[in-house]
Design a protein around this motif. Sequence first.
Motif, PDB file in Angstrom:
ATOM      1  N   TYR A 217       0.856  -1.186   0.000  1.00 11.01           N
ATOM      2  CA  TYR A 217       0.000   0.000   0.000  1.00 11.01           C
ATOM      3  C   TYR A 217       0.894   1.239   0.000  1.00 11.01           C
ATOM      4  O   TYR A 217       2.047   1.191   0.420  1.00 11.01           O
ATOM      5  CB  TYR A 217      -0.913   0.017   1.226  1.00 11.01           C
ATOM      6  CG  TYR A 217      -1.826  -1.180   1.312  1.00 11.01           C
ATOM      7  CD1 TYR A 217      -3.056  -1.180   0.667  1.00 11.01           C
ATOM      8  CD2 TYR A 217      -1.449  -2.310   2.029  1.00 11.01           C
ATOM      9  CE1 TYR A 217      -3.901  -2.280   0.736  1.00 11.01           C
ATOM     10  CE2 TYR A 217      -2.276  -3.425   2.090  1.00 11.01           C
ATOM     11  CZ  TYR A 217      -3.502  -3.401   1.441  1.00 11.01           C
ATOM     12  OH  TYR A 217      -4.326  -4.498   1.504  1.00 11.01           O
TER      13      TYR A 217
ATOM     14  N   ASN B  47      -6.145   4.203  15.319  1.00 10.89           N
ATOM     15  CA  ASN B  47      -6.876   3.532  14.240  1.00 10.89           C
ATOM     16  C   ASN B  47      -6.568   2.047  14.094  1.00 10.89           C
ATOM     17  O   ASN B  47      -6.871   1.459  13.047  1.00 10.89           O
ATOM     18  CB  ASN B  47      -6.564   4.235  12.914  1.00 10.89           C
ATOM     19  CG  ASN B  47      -7.035   5.669  12.878  1.00 10.89           C
ATOM     20  OD1 ASN B  47      -8.199   5.937  12.598  1.00 10.89           O
ATOM     21  ND2 ASN B  47      -6.123   6.597  13.180  1.00 10.89           N
ATOM     22  N   SER B  48      -5.980   1.433  15.115  1.00 16.62           N
ATOM     23  CA  SER B  48      -5.704   0.007  15.015  1.00 16.62           C
ATOM     24  C   SER B  48      -5.782  -0.652  16.387  1.00 16.62           C
ATOM     25  O   SER B  48      -5.876   0.029  17.415  1.00 16.62           O
ATOM     26  CB  SER B  48      -4.313  -0.232  14.406  1.00 16.62           C
ATOM     27  OG  SER B  48      -3.295  -0.100  15.390  1.00 16.62           O
TER      28      SER B  48
ATOM     29  N   PRO C 261      -2.946   4.695   6.348  1.00 13.36           N
ATOM     30  CA  PRO C 261      -4.403   4.565   6.478  1.00 13.36           C
ATOM     31  C   PRO C 261      -4.988   3.473   5.575  1.00 13.36           C
ATOM     32  O   PRO C 261      -5.869   2.711   5.986  1.00 13.36           O
ATOM     33  CB  PRO C 261      -4.914   5.950   6.076  1.00 13.36           C
ATOM     34  CG  PRO C 261      -3.795   6.871   6.421  1.00 13.36           C
ATOM     35  CD  PRO C 261      -2.549   6.098   6.100  1.00 13.36           C
ATOM     36  N   GLU C 262      -4.476   3.394   4.345  1.00 12.22           N
ATOM     37  CA  GLU C 262      -4.972   2.372   3.421  1.00 12.22           C
ATOM     38  C   GLU C 262      -4.641   0.978   3.941  1.00 12.22           C
ATOM     39  O   GLU C 262      -5.475   0.050   3.874  1.00 12.22           O
ATOM     40  CB  GLU C 262      -4.347   2.592   2.040  1.00 12.22           C
ATOM     41  CG  GLU C 262      -4.917   1.685   0.954  1.00 12.22           C
ATOM     42  CD  GLU C 262      -4.236   1.893  -0.387  1.00 12.22           C
ATOM     43  OE1 GLU C 262      -4.726   1.330  -1.376  1.00 12.22           O
ATOM     44  OE2 GLU C 262      -3.217   2.615  -0.435  1.00 12.22           O
TER      45      GLU C 262
ATOM     46  N   TYR D 200      -1.205   7.747  14.764  1.00 17.09           N
ATOM     47  CA  TYR D 200      -2.262   7.233  13.885  1.00 17.09           C
ATOM     48  C   TYR D 200      -2.551   5.761  14.189  1.00 17.09           C
ATOM     49  O   TYR D 200      -3.720   5.339  14.220  1.00 17.09           O
ATOM     50  CB  TYR D 200      -1.865   7.394  12.423  1.00 17.09           C
ATOM     51  CG  TYR D 200      -3.012   7.100  11.479  1.00 17.09           C
ATOM     52  CD1 TYR D 200      -3.911   8.091  11.114  1.00 17.09           C
ATOM     53  CD2 TYR D 200      -3.207   5.814  10.980  1.00 17.09           C
ATOM     54  CE1 TYR D 200      -4.989   7.820  10.278  1.00 17.09           C
ATOM     55  CE2 TYR D 200      -4.276   5.521  10.147  1.00 17.09           C
ATOM     56  CZ  TYR D 200      -5.160   6.535   9.801  1.00 17.09           C
ATOM     57  OH  TYR D 200      -6.236   6.250   8.988  1.00 17.09           O
TER      58      TYR D 200
ATOM     59  N   LEU E  32      -4.224   0.023   7.101  1.00 16.87           N
ATOM     60  CA  LEU E  32      -5.011  -0.317   8.283  1.00 16.87           C
ATOM     61  C   LEU E  32      -6.497  -0.504   7.969  1.00 16.87           C
ATOM     62  O   LEU E  32      -7.226  -1.124   8.754  1.00 16.87           O
ATOM     63  CB  LEU E  32      -4.826   0.743   9.365  1.00 16.87           C
ATOM     64  CG  LEU E  32      -3.428   0.793   9.994  1.00 16.87           C
ATOM     65  CD1 LEU E  32      -3.355   1.891  11.047  1.00 16.87           C
ATOM     66  CD2 LEU E  32      -3.051  -0.549  10.602  1.00 16.87           C
ATOM     67  N   LYS E  33      -6.960   0.005   6.830  1.00 15.59           N
ATOM     68  CA  LYS E  33      -8.341  -0.254   6.415  1.00 15.59           C
ATOM     69  C   LYS E  33      -8.532  -1.704   5.993  1.00 15.59           C
ATOM     70  O   LYS E  33      -9.642  -2.241   6.065  1.00 15.59           O
ATOM     71  CB  LYS E  33      -8.716   0.663   5.243  1.00 15.59           C
ATOM     72  CG  LYS E  33      -9.049   2.093   5.635  1.00 15.59           C
ATOM     73  CD  LYS E  33      -9.454   2.883   4.408  1.00 15.59           C
ATOM     74  CE  LYS E  33      -9.760   4.339   4.772  1.00 15.59           C
ATOM     75  NZ  LYS E  33     -10.132   5.139   3.567  1.00 15.59           N
ATOM     76  N   ASN E  34      -7.433  -2.336   5.585  1.00 12.09           N
ATOM     77  CA  ASN E  34      -7.531  -3.676   5.014  1.00 12.09           C
ATOM     78  C   ASN E  34      -6.937  -4.777   5.888  1.00 12.09           C
ATOM     79  O   ASN E  34      -7.129  -5.958   5.588  1.00 12.09           O
ATOM     80  CB  ASN E  34      -6.832  -3.701   3.649  1.00 12.09           C
ATOM     81  CG  ASN E  34      -7.565  -2.886   2.608  1.00 12.09           C
ATOM     82  OD1 ASN E  34      -8.529  -3.343   2.017  1.00 12.09           O
ATOM     83  ND2 ASN E  34      -7.102  -1.647   2.390  1.00 12.09           N
ATOM     84  N   HIS E  35      -6.224  -4.392   6.968  1.00 11.78           N
ATOM     85  CA  HIS E  35      -5.554  -5.405   7.786  1.00 11.78           C
ATOM     86  C   HIS E  35      -5.604  -5.016   9.263  1.00 11.78           C
ATOM     87  O   HIS E  35      -5.700  -3.830   9.602  1.00 11.78           O
ATOM     88  CB  HIS E  35      -4.093  -5.561   7.351  1.00 11.78           C
ATOM     89  CG  HIS E  35      -3.927  -5.947   5.920  1.00 11.78           C
ATOM     90  ND1 HIS E  35      -3.998  -7.249   5.477  1.00 11.78           N
ATOM     91  CD2 HIS E  35      -3.714  -5.180   4.814  1.00 11.78           C
ATOM     92  CE1 HIS E  35      -3.826  -7.270   4.165  1.00 11.78           C
ATOM     93  NE2 HIS E  35      -3.647  -6.032   3.742  1.00 11.78           N
ATOM     94  N   THR E  36      -5.518  -6.010  10.117  1.00  9.26           N
ATOM     95  CA  THR E  36      -5.480  -5.798  11.570  1.00  9.26           C
ATOM     96  C   THR E  36      -4.235  -6.489  12.144  1.00  9.26           C
ATOM     97  O   THR E  36      -4.338  -7.529  12.801  1.00  9.26           O
ATOM     98  CB  THR E  36      -6.746  -6.345  12.246  1.00  9.26           C
ATOM     99  OG1 THR E  36      -6.904  -7.735  11.891  1.00  9.26           O
ATOM    100  CG2 THR E  36      -7.970  -5.570  11.826  1.00  9.26           C
TER     101      THR E  36
END
Length: 335
Positions: free
Chosen positions: A66, A100-101, A70-71, A96, A73-77
């Motif tokens: 990526y 956000n995680s 941000p991109e 961040y 963390l939108k798709n993975h944890t």
Amino acid sequence: MAQFKAAVVGLGQIGLTYDLDPKRERPSSHSVAYSLHPDIELVAAADVNREQGKVLHSLVPKARFYQSLPELLKNHTPDIISICTSPVHHLPAIQYILDNSTAKIIFCEKPLVHFLQEAVLLKKTFKDSACLLVPNLSRRWNNGMQQVKKEVASGKYGELQKIHVKYTRGIYNTGAHIFDLIHWWVGQIDQVQVIYRVDTSADADDDPSFTFTFRIGDKITGFAEAFNDKQYYMFEMDLYFSKGKISIRNSGDEVSYYCVGDHPLFSGFNSLNLERQEGKLLADANLANAISNLANVLAGIEQPRCTVDDSIYPLYVAQALLQSYNNNFSLERVE
């Protein structure tokens, strides 16, 4: 199936491309270190440079690429996230991730942050956080450097009296390792005094290199000499004791231990005689050891070998050196 998931932010040298160098032991980057650990899967990595995605695919084909955190963390944890960007971007990336995680560990390259004030802020931020911040002072994970610590503590070589250092590439870059090793092995540097500044490639990162003296307590004196890495790379340390010496060479790849004995040429005098030499210590890959330690931290069976406090301390020494340089080479205390 791997027990934990990892991600890397920043695919420069330590993040990825060191493992393109055939002279380096693998793994030498965070990305490859994660990919080689049996309990960890590198699920994703991010870098603003799209070309780094091709390199990532060549070394770790299964990891997704990526161009932004941000991109990613939108798709993975991920359970653990490495930050390998330039220091000026560390603090916003850490903040961040916290917001956000659900990452359990943030593994951050040194220097931890760009300014000392940021480090103090980070320490407060993580005080009550469920996420653990672990800085990568990489030599903490090297078994050869751990053996040096044991030998210093044993008293076998008598009292430590002098420390001589030869280094290149900045008081924040290489300096972080120097100040941490001294702190880890011996104790805190109390005062410093710059003698002159030396040009190195780290100047491009606003990281000056100084030749300077220092003191630890009342009995230990030190001298650190900076070299221009455009001529050759240098990282050496000599610890002089009342009954021996420990010499670190080739960036920590070789350690030699000397004991006091009869001088081979002059009667009535002592000499430093080689007791033993340990080599290829960097084949014991620091990053592989670090990732194994962090996997065990995630599993609840170990504590991290490096803490935020360990990483903040070198920033205080660097700050005192800058004050000395800016104040006409004054003698400065390390607060």
